[in-house]
Scaffold this motif. Sequence first.
Motif, mmCIF file in Angstrom:
data_model
loop_
_atom_site.group_PDB
_atom_site.id
_atom_site.type_symbol
_atom_site.label_atom_id
_atom_site.label_comp_id
_atom_site.label_asym_id
_atom_site.label_seq_id
_atom_site.Cartn_x
_atom_site.Cartn_y
_atom_site.Cartn_z
ATOM 1 N N SER A 179 48.089 42.283 45.181
ATOM 2 C CA SER A 179 47.442 40.965 45.195
ATOM 3 C C SER A 179 45.927 41.093 45.232
ATOM 4 O O SER A 179 45.372 42.195 45.239
ATOM 5 N N THR A 180 45.266 39.948 45.292
ATOM 6 C CA THR A 180 43.807 39.938 45.377
ATOM 7 C C THR A 180 43.332 40.065 46.821
ATOM 8 O O THR A 180 42.136 40.102 47.085
ATOM 9 N N ASP B 225 37.322 33.642 52.434
ATOM 10 C CA ASP B 225 37.222 34.911 51.710
ATOM 11 C C ASP B 225 37.359 36.130 52.607
ATOM 12 O O ASP B 225 37.604 37.235 52.120
ATOM 13 N N LYS C 132 30.416 33.517 50.432
ATOM 14 C CA LYS C 132 31.696 33.779 51.097
ATOM 15 C C LYS C 132 31.783 33.023 52.425
ATOM 16 O O LYS C 132 30.794 32.897 53.139
ATOM 17 N N ASP D 9 32.112 42.999 48.345
ATOM 18 C CA ASP D 9 32.923 43.286 47.156
ATOM 19 C C ASP D 9 33.007 44.778 46.846
ATOM 20 O O ASP D 9 33.882 45.204 46.088
ATOM 21 N N SER E 268 44.803 33.996 50.119
ATOM 22 C CA SER E 268 45.356 34.448 48.837
ATOM 23 C C SER E 268 44.839 33.633 47.665
ATOM 24 O O SER E 268 44.948 34.044 46.512
ATOM 25 N N LYS E 269 44.284 32.455 47.947
ATOM 26 C CA LYS E 269 43.754 31.622 46.863
ATOM 27 C C LYS E 269 42.374 32.090 46.402
ATOM 28 O O LYS E 269 41.920 31.694 45.334
ATOM 29 N N SER E 270 41.695 32.896 47.229
ATOM 30 C CA SER E 270 40.361 33.372 46.833
ATOM 31 C C SER E 270 40.483 34.417 45.734
ATOM 32 O O SER E 270 41.473 35.134 45.653
ATOM 33 N N GLU E 271 39.452 34.520 44.937
ATOM 34 C CA GLU E 271 39.456 35.517 43.854
ATOM 35 C C GLU E 271 39.637 36.915 44.434
ATOM 36 O O GLU E 271 40.364 37.743 43.898
ATOM 37 N N HIS E 272 38.926 37.163 45.543
ATOM 38 C CA HIS E 272 39.118 38.394 46.319
ATOM 39 C C HIS E 272 38.976 38.015 47.778
ATOM 40 O O HIS E 272 38.085 37.253 48.123
ATOM 41 N N SER E 273 39.822 38.577 48.626
ATOM 42 C CA SER E 273 39.654 38.293 50.047
ATOM 43 C C SER E 273 39.952 39.549 50.861
ATOM 44 O O SER E 273 40.670 40.452 50.423
#
Length: 250
Positions: A188-189, A96, A15, A233, A142-147
Motif C-alpha cells: 500500500s501507500t 499524512d 503534511k 518523503d 490510507s487515503k493519502s498519496e503517501h503516509s
Amino acid sequence: TAQNYQATDNCLQGKTILVTGAGDGIGRQAALSYAQYGATVILLGRTVAKLESVYDEIVALEYSEPAIVPLDLKGASAQNYHDMAATIENQFGALDGALLNAAMLGVLSPFAQIEESLFDEMMQVNVKSQFLLAQALLPLMSKSEHSSLIFTSSSVGRTARAYWGAYSISKFAVEGISQLISDEYEQSTLRCNCINPGATRTKMRAGAYPAEDPQSLRTALDIMPSYLYLMADDSIGVNGQSLDAQPPKS
Ligand code: NDP
C-alpha cells in the motif's frame, strides 16, 4: 542513515501529522521539529496546559497553526479515536503521518512482584491504545498519496531486561503491532515502522535512572534526524523496520 538524516527546508510542507504525548519529552520536540519543517501538527496528550504551551511556541515561531486533542489514553475508547479521526478528516482533509509516542514507564520491579492492576494499566496505555489508535487512523491515512505511521519502541521491547516488567512486555507488543500492520500494508501507500529513541534526556528516563546525570544523555533534539526521516518523503518505501534513533553510547 536515518540517524544522520539532514532534513531539507519545508520537507514536511503540506503534511498533517499527529503526535501523541506531544506535551513533553520526545513528543514535544517531535511536534516542534515537524512544525519547523512545514507540517501542520495535531498535538495529542492528556495535560492540556502542556499542549497549549507547545501550541503557543509553534504559533510564536510562525509555523503552521497546530491543533490540540486532549485525550487520556488510559480512559479513551474506540469511539473516541474514531471521532478524532473523523474530526481530523473534516478539519484537515487528510492525515499524512502519525507518531505514536505517548507511553508510561510504570514501576520497575521484579517480575514476581508486578501488581496486576499496574500490569492492566500499562497494557491499556501502552498497548491497547496503540491498537485502537491505529485501527481508527489507518482508513484515513490510507487515503493519502503517501503516509507514515510510526510506533515507539524501546531496547527492552526487543530484548527483555530484568526488572523492566510490564513496560518491557508492552514494548514487545508495540513491535508486534507495528510488524503486523507493516506486513498487511506492504503493497500500500502506507508505511509503518518502529523507532527506538535510545537513552534520551526526559522525565521518563530520569524516572527509570534517578541517579544518572541527565547531562550525560542525548537530548530529544539530538535524536530528531530519525524522526524527521521517517516522516519525510525520503523514507517512502521504508516499511517494517525498527530503527534506532541513536548509535549505541560509546
Ligand atoms: P515522557 O514521560 O517525557 O513523555 C511522555 C508523554 O506521553 C508525555 O507528554 C505524557 O503526558 C504522555 N502520556 C503519558 N501517558 C499518557 C496517557 N495516559 N494519555 C496521554 N498521554 C500520555 O517520555 P519520553 O519522551 O521519554 O518517551 C517518549 C516515548 O519514547 C515513550 O514511548 C517511551 O516509552 C519511549 N522511550 C523513551 C526513552 C528515553 O530514554 N526517554 C527510551 C526508550 C523509549 P503528560 O506530560 O501529560 O504526562
